[in-house]
Design an enzyme around this catalytic site. Structure first.
Site, mmCIF file in Angstrom:
data_model
loop_
_atom_site.group_PDB
_atom_site.id
_atom_site.type_symbol
_atom_site.label_atom_id
_atom_site.label_comp_id
_atom_site.label_asym_id
_atom_site.label_seq_id
_atom_site.Cartn_x
_atom_site.Cartn_y
_atom_site.Cartn_z
ATOM 1 N N LYS A 16 0.833 -1.223 0.000
ATOM 2 C CA LYS A 16 0.000 0.000 0.000
ATOM 3 C C LYS A 16 0.861 1.264 0.000
ATOM 4 C CE LYS A 16 -3.943 -2.243 0.763
ATOM 5 N NZ LYS A 16 -4.281 -2.917 -0.462
ATOM 6 N N LYS A 66 14.584 -6.003 6.004
ATOM 7 C CA LYS A 66 14.855 -4.944 6.998
ATOM 8 C C LYS A 66 16.196 -5.139 7.707
ATOM 9 C CE LYS A 66 10.041 -3.690 7.890
ATOM 10 N NZ LYS A 66 9.007 -3.449 8.900
ATOM 11 N N ASN A 87 13.790 0.369 8.074
ATOM 12 C CA ASN A 87 12.704 0.401 7.083
ATOM 13 C C ASN A 87 12.708 1.685 6.242
ATOM 14 O OD1 ASN A 87 11.659 2.343 8.804
ATOM 15 N ND2 ASN A 87 9.613 1.454 8.902
ATOM 16 N N ALA A 129 8.561 -12.460 19.641
ATOM 17 C CA ALA A 129 9.892 -11.953 19.983
ATOM 18 C C ALA A 129 10.762 -11.839 18.732
ATOM 19 C CB ALA A 129 10.546 -12.872 21.027
ATOM 20 N N ALA A 132 9.657 -7.840 14.248
ATOM 21 C CA ALA A 132 8.575 -6.845 14.341
ATOM 22 C C ALA A 132 8.501 -6.278 15.751
ATOM 23 C CB ALA A 132 7.241 -7.474 13.948
ATOM 24 N N VAL A 155 10.869 -19.288 24.783
ATOM 25 C CA VAL A 155 11.128 -18.276 25.813
ATOM 26 C C VAL A 155 12.546 -17.711 25.688
ATOM 27 C CG1 VAL A 155 11.206 -17.846 28.308
ATOM 28 C CG2 VAL A 155 9.412 -19.270 27.356
ATOM 29 N N TYR A 217 -2.956 -6.328 9.646
ATOM 30 C CA TYR A 217 -4.273 -5.784 9.275
ATOM 31 C C TYR A 217 -4.753 -6.515 8.025
ATOM 32 C CZ TYR A 217 -2.104 -3.394 5.364
ATOM 33 O OH TYR A 217 -1.433 -3.149 4.195
#
Length: 272
Positions: A16, A66, A87, A129, A132, A155, A217
Site C-alpha cells: 500500500k 529490513k 525500514n 519476539a 517486528a 522463551v 491488518y
C-alpha cells in the site's frame, strides 16, 4: 525533475506504500513519484545501490530485507541501532547511506494520537519476539509503561530481547500458557494472525478494560482481534494506522513536512 522514491521487498506487488505516499505528496504539494521495487532474495544490496546511483531520493524497506538494510546502512539512527532493522533509507549530504526504523514511532503514534490510548503506567503484554517486536520496543519503553511482558513460544528468544533492552527497562518474559495476570494493553507482534492462527493464550490475560492491538491488518478483522472481541476486551485495533503512521514518519525524514494521516487511514481502509 520529479524526485523518485520506492519501497523494496519480496513479495511487493501488494504494498500500500505507493498509494499512501502519493496521497501524502498530493496533500503536502510535494513533487515526487513513488513505486515498488521487487528485489531478488539474494540481490537486495544491488537494487538499493542501483536506485540511489540513478538519482533516487529515498527507499522504504519491507520484508524480508529490513535486517539487510540495517547491515547495508553506513549511518544508523539510535532507533535503528536498537531495533536491529531498518525500514527507511536515504543519502545524506556526504552521500552516506542512512538508515532509520519508523515502525515503533508508527505504532505509538497510532495508539496515542489516533486511538487516544496512552501507554504511561500501563501493564503491557507483547506477543512474539521476532523482528517486528524488536523494532517497536524502544518507542514503547520511552512512554514509561508500568511493566512490559514479552510472551513467546520459545522463551529463550524473549529472554534475548529482554536482555538487549535491559538498559532501558526491566522486561518480564513468559511462554504463552503460563501468563497469569490481566493486562491493560496486549500487542500482537506475531504474524500467526494472518494465517488464522492464535498463540495459546489463557483467557485471564484479557479483562473488560483491556485494549488489544494487532500489528497485522486486513480487509476482515484479524483472528487475534476476533478472539480479543469474543473474550470481552474493551477495544480491538489493527495495524493499518501503524502502517500509515510509519510511512508518515519516513515521509517527514525525506521531505521535512508532516502529512495529516487521519483521512488517509480512512481512505486506505475503504480500499481494502
Amino acid at each position: 525533475m520529479t524526485d523518485q522514491y520506492a519501497v523494496v521487498g519480496n513479495p511487493i506487488a501488494h504494498s500500500k506504500s505507493p498509494v499512501i505516499h502519493q496521497l501524502f505528496a498530493e496533500q503536502t504539494h510535494q513533487d515526487l513519484a513513488y513505486k515498488t521495487l521487487l528485489a531478488p532474495l539474494d540481490g537486495f544490496e544491488q537494487v538499493v545501490s542501483d536506485f540511489f546511483n540513478e538519482g533516487g531520493k529515498g527507499l522504504n524497506v519491507t520484508v524480508p530485507f529490513k535486517q539487510n538494510a540495517w547491515h547495508y546502512s553506513q549511518l544508523l539512527t539510535e532507533a535503528a541501532k536498537k531495533a536491529g532493522a531498518v525500514n527507511t533509507l536515504w543519502l545524506n549530504e556526504e552521500n552516506l547511506l542512512c538508515g532509520d526504523n519508523t515502525d515503533g514511532v508508527g505504532l505509538v503514534t497510532d495508539l496515542e494520537i489516533n486511538q487516544q490510548v496512552l501507554l504511561v503506567n500501563k501493564k503491557i503484554l507483547i506477543l512474539g519476539a521476532g523482528g517486528a517486536v524488536r523494532g517497536v520496543l524502544e518507542p514503547i519503553i520511552t512512554k514509561q509503561p508500568a511493566s512490559i511482558t514479552i510472551a513467546n513460544r520459545t522463551v529463550s528468544k524473549a529472554d534475548k530481547l529482554a536482555d538487549d533492552f535491559a538498559d532501558l527497562m526491566a522486561i518480564e518474559v513468559s511462554n504463552f500458557t503460563e501468563l497469569n495476570e490481566t493486562f491493560d494493553i496486549i500487542i500482537n507482534g506475531t504474524s500467526a494472525s494472518l494465517q488464522g492462527d492464535l498463540p495459546p493464550l489463557p483467557d485471564r490475560v484479557i479483562g473488560s478494560q483491556t485494549i488489544c492491538y494487532d500489528m497485522m491488518y486486513g480487509a476482515e478483522q484479524t483472528a487475534f482481534n476476533q478472539w480479543a472481541q469474543e473474550k470481552g476486551s474493551q477495544k480491538q485495533i489493527d495495524g493499518l494506522g501503524m502502517l500509515v503512521e510509519q510511512a508518515a514518519a519516513a515521509f517527514h525524514i525525506w521531505r521535512e513536512v508532516n502529512p495529516t494521516t487521519k483521512g488517509i487511514i480512512k481512505e486506505i481502509r475503504a480500499g481494502l
